[in-house]
Design an enzyme around this catalytic site. Sequence first.
Site, PDB file in Angstrom:
ATOM      1  CG  ASN A 163      -0.476  -0.265   2.906  1.00 10.41           C
ATOM      2  OD1 ASN A 163       0.596  -0.879   2.442  1.00 10.41           O
ATOM      3  ND2 ASN A 163      -0.512   0.571   3.581  1.00 10.41           N
ATOM      4  N   PRO A 187       9.433  -7.248  -1.787  1.00 10.51           N
ATOM      5  CG  PRO A 187       9.171  -6.718  -3.985  1.00 10.51           C
ATOM      6  CD  PRO A 187      10.849  -7.246  -2.985  1.00 10.51           C
ATOM      7  N   PRO A 219       4.420 -16.304  -1.326  1.00  8.49           N
ATOM      8  CG  PRO A 219       2.660 -17.285  -1.082  1.00  8.49           C
ATOM      9  CD  PRO A 219       3.354 -16.831  -1.809  1.00  8.49           C
ATOM     10  N   GLY A 238       2.825  -5.840   7.373  1.00  8.11           N
ATOM     11  CA  GLY A 238       1.184  -6.372   6.969  1.00  8.11           C
ATOM     12  C   GLY A 238      -0.134  -6.826   7.724  1.00  8.11           C
ATOM     13  CD  GLU A 261       2.656  -0.761  11.039  1.00  8.67           C
ATOM     14  OE1 GLU A 261       1.243  -1.174  10.526  1.00  8.67           O
ATOM     15  OE2 GLU A 261       3.468  -0.293   9.804  1.00  8.67           O
ATOM     16  CB  CYS A 295      -1.893  -0.173   9.355  1.00  8.82           C
ATOM     17  SG  CYS A 295      -0.490   0.826   8.926  1.00  8.82           S
ATOM     18  CE  LYS A 345      -9.835  -9.532   1.837  1.00  7.75           C
ATOM     19  NZ  LYS A 345      -8.220 -10.017   2.109  1.00  7.75           N
TER      20      LYS A 345
END
Length: 498
Positions: A163, A187, A219, A238, A261, A295, A345
């Site tokens: 983001n 990244p 992943p 994340g 974070e 966030c 979602k």
Amino acid sequence: MPAEKRSASTYIDGVWSDGASGDSYVSMNPATGQPIGETVTSSIAQVDEAVASSRRAFRSGEWPTWTPEMRADAINRFADLLERERESMSRVIATEVGTPIAACRSMQVGGPIEVLRWYAKMAIKGPRGGYEQALPLYNTPVPSASLLHYEPVGVVACLPAYNYPLNLLVWKLGGALAAGCTSVVLPSPQGLQSTLRIFEILDEVGLPAGVVNLVTGGPEIGIHLTSHRDVDMVSFTGSDGVGAQVMAQGALGSLSKAVLELGGKSPNIVLPGADLAATVGASILRFARNAGQGCAAWSRVLVPEDKVDEFCRLADEFIKTVKVGDPLAEDSVVGPVISAAQRDKVEAWVAELLESGASWGAGGGRPEGLDEGHFVQPGLLRDVDPDHPLADTEFFAPIGMIFGYRDVDHAVELANNTRYGLASNVFGPLDEAIEVARRIRAGTVTINGGAGMRPDAPWGGPGRSGVGRELGEDGYAEFFEVKHIQYALAGITKPPGT
């Protein structure tokens, strides 16, 4: 038109090389749903090479001989290059992430430049006021003196979120470079094109080979990197769910230090004495900017019970003035969310809340006339049960919730009714707002909107919002190990009991 395929996606020992995984990732423009680049990603073997390169650069060669002043000069060169490329970098991020271009220039690029210049100063100053500090004399069992000596932690795995791809990378990389650490960057795939451009710029700085390395992938690559036995610290931004996995992976690998974070569901308290009308615009924009993909978004608005209707009415009027659209248009205020899957979602969560008795207090739905892309109209849900699991779920979309409170004690109770603790805001008379701020469990509490993001203030929070801090003296200190050196002031002493 198919996206241009890029095979050089791995940067090891100061050299670009082709990704060797055999897989590729297609980057998409969230405003159009069209591909903007295809990248061949790194292999597991390349992760090992990158970590080994960082380990060599940290232990030997040119980098350990660099003085703090030399590290500061390199960080400032990086900032200068980003300043030169501010417009081009802003357009890359706007195209890949969807942040409106005007906000990109300030938040996405201007902020990181300021952070780098602060880290350059910290490289010279050192952690906690200096690289070596004396403790007071100690007299048990004999007079002695002690020094605290700060050393770089070692190889840092840097995993920024999509983001704010430059911001979050600079928070990690700037501290690592200032401290004398080396790094391997992985990244988020959804910020891949932006990060590749950042590394093209970083390549011009002239750092010794191996000081900064880049690997790409999903992943599997992340698990291998964060659990690697030669990684000394993991710095991750994340979701709290993935952050917990990252911490566990680091513990199983090398018991590496973790700075995480993570998420937030930040409360925004409008006190009874606040000018209600004056709070509405700021409240909406803080959970809608960057399409809510932040966030610290003030996604829970708390107002006196008898003012909920008025706030919703004013919010609905304000949302109608907010331009949702093309991130490259100068007048756009809200862009798209990152993907169709993310929008689906969020819409499913909203539908669940509406079925449980919630309703739209302002805005909501999809904006008209934007059939392409992944746009969500800013909206404010009301009548949400504060104990519903979704009331404490980070949406990462321009959706807020409004709750009425009986009195200030009830407002504080609602504010602290969360697993998170990253950020908060209080609107109201200053003295009263500060007293309320002291009662909120959050790493950062702004009063009446606060001001700009300060590099010299720590960022992070308790609960599911993470572990450790970034930025500020506390965040810079995370990149160091502290060594205690003690010596008697009168000859050699025998250990007690001998």
